[in-house]
Design a protein around this motif. Structure first.
Motif, mmCIF file in Angstrom:
data_model
loop_
_atom_site.group_PDB
_atom_site.id
_atom_site.type_symbol
_atom_site.label_atom_id
_atom_site.label_comp_id
_atom_site.label_asym_id
_atom_site.label_seq_id
_atom_site.Cartn_x
_atom_site.Cartn_y
_atom_site.Cartn_z
ATOM 1 N N LYS A 126 0.844 -1.191 0.000
ATOM 2 C CA LYS A 126 0.000 0.000 0.000
ATOM 3 C C LYS A 126 0.880 1.242 0.000
ATOM 4 O O LYS A 126 2.031 1.192 0.431
ATOM 5 N N ILE A 127 0.319 2.337 -0.463
ATOM 6 C CA ILE A 127 1.025 3.613 -0.445
ATOM 7 C C ILE A 127 0.478 4.445 0.702
ATOM 8 O O ILE A 127 -0.730 4.687 0.788
ATOM 9 N N CYS A 128 1.354 4.856 1.581
ATOM 10 C CA CYS A 128 0.944 5.676 2.718
ATOM 11 C C CYS A 128 0.569 7.073 2.227
ATOM 12 O O CYS A 128 1.330 7.710 1.492
ATOM 13 N N LYS A 129 -0.606 7.540 2.629
ATOM 14 C CA LYS A 129 -1.064 8.858 2.198
ATOM 15 C C LYS A 129 -0.295 9.988 2.876
ATOM 16 O O LYS A 129 -0.333 11.127 2.407
ATOM 17 N N LYS A 130 0.389 9.663 3.958
ATOM 18 C CA LYS A 130 1.116 10.696 4.699
ATOM 19 C C LYS A 130 2.533 10.882 4.158
ATOM 20 O O LYS A 130 2.930 11.977 3.777
ATOM 21 N N CYS A 131 3.299 9.791 4.114
ATOM 22 C CA CYS A 131 4.696 9.883 3.669
ATOM 23 C C CYS A 131 4.872 9.523 2.197
ATOM 24 O O CYS A 131 5.953 9.670 1.639
ATOM 25 N N ASN A 132 3.799 8.988 1.594
ATOM 26 C CA ASN A 132 3.797 8.636 0.169
ATOM 27 C C ASN A 132 4.767 7.507 -0.171
ATOM 28 O O ASN A 132 5.174 7.352 -1.321
ATOM 29 N N GLU A 133 5.124 6.702 0.819
ATOM 30 C CA GLU A 133 6.019 5.571 0.584
ATOM 31 C C GLU A 133 5.213 4.285 0.402
ATOM 32 O O GLU A 133 4.157 4.110 1.006
ATOM 33 N N THR A 134 5.722 3.390 -0.440
ATOM 34 C CA THR A 134 5.088 2.094 -0.654
ATOM 35 C C THR A 134 5.619 1.108 0.378
ATOM 36 O O THR A 134 6.819 0.882 0.470
ATOM 37 N N LYS A 135 4.701 0.514 1.143
ATOM 38 C CA LYS A 135 5.103 -0.388 2.215
ATOM 39 C C LYS A 135 4.229 -1.639 2.221
ATOM 40 O O LYS A 135 3.118 -1.636 1.701
ATOM 41 N N TYR A 136 4.766 -2.698 2.822
ATOM 42 C CA TYR A 136 4.023 -3.951 2.956
ATOM 43 C C TYR A 136 2.781 -3.700 3.802
ATOM 44 O O TYR A 136 2.812 -2.898 4.742
ATOM 45 N N TYR A 137 1.682 -4.383 3.479
ATOM 46 C CA TYR A 137 0.400 -4.062 4.106
ATOM 47 C C TYR A 137 0.411 -4.225 5.627
ATOM 48 O O TYR A 137 -0.344 -3.561 6.340
ATOM 49 N N LEU A 138 1.287 -5.097 6.157
ATOM 50 C CA LEU A 138 1.356 -5.276 7.602
ATOM 51 C C LEU A 138 1.975 -4.074 8.309
ATOM 52 O O LEU A 138 1.952 -3.992 9.537
ATOM 53 N N LYS A 139 2.527 -3.149 7.534
ATOM 54 C CA LYS A 139 3.070 -1.914 8.096
ATOM 55 C C LYS A 139 1.975 -0.872 8.320
ATOM 56 O O LYS A 139 2.261 0.264 8.698
#
Length: 204
Positions: free
Chosen positions: A151-164
């Motif tokens: 998923k892409i975090c709407k805050k930091c705009n980084e792509t991270k594994y969904y468990l994050k």
């Protein structure tokens, strides 16, 4: 094998376009139970999963991420939309209704109904068979699903594994990663502490 499998699911959010009646959901069961029954039904013999577009696969993956049912049976996938679009030499994917109209078959039943969509998809499949079209039945569904594990975090705009990402009360994953959520909570606490200090200073 039974020619079709019908079972309604009660704990999956349905798009407003889907023509599912409340009466149909009266005896519906939870998605994990239904998927378990579907797996048992479909695993009794060889099969090919034929979909119109990847939207059904995405729905399966989204439910898997939130409810964790077995997906080991997911194989032998065919995206008929992709195959049909290639057959008619279109660059962009077309809707099932447009495909039915394209071959002058006439859409049977009400649109956005799962059973009707499945029936009309089968009619397109038969049409391609009659035309001796090349159809890819051995596509790997996980090639398309892997992106849903990130998923892409709407805050930091980084792509991270969904468990994050943390979960909401409805068991869905939030759009803000755990790191950003932690930082946000930290800032909230600091602001509350600052307001308390200011309040004390004003009262003195």
């Amino acid at each position: 094998m039974t020619p079709f499998y019908i079972h309604y699911i009660k704990d999956v959010k349905i798009d407003n376009k889907v023509t599912t009646r409340k009466a149909d959901l009266k005896n519906a069961q939870e998605v994990k139970i239904v998927m378990g029954k579907f797996q048992k039904w479909i695993s009794r013999g060889d099969y090919v999963l034929v979909f119109w577009s990847y939207s059904d696969l995405y729905l399966i993956m989204n439910q898997f991420l939130n409810r964790r049912f077995d997906l080991s049976w997911l194989k032998n996938y065919c995206d008929l939309q992709e195959n049909f679009t290639a057959f008619i030499n279109e660059r962009n994917p077309i809707s099932l209704k447009r495909a039915i109209d394209y071959v002058d078959l006439g859409f049977v039943g009400e649109q956005h109904n799962a059973l009707n969509n499945a029936y009309n998809t089968a009619r397109i499949l038969n049409y391609l068979f009659d035309k001796s079209a090349h159809i890819k039945f051995d596509q790997n569904p996980f090639d398309k699903l892997i992106c849903h594990l990130y998923k892409i975090c709407k805050k930091c705009n980084e792509t991270k594994y969904y468990l994050k990402f943390s979960k909401k009360n409805n068991n869905q994953y939030k759009n803000i990663c755990l790191d950003c959520a932690s930082e946000k909570n930290k800032l909230k606490k600091e602001r509350r502490a600052l307001r308390r200090i200011e309040s004390v200073n004003l009262s003195e």
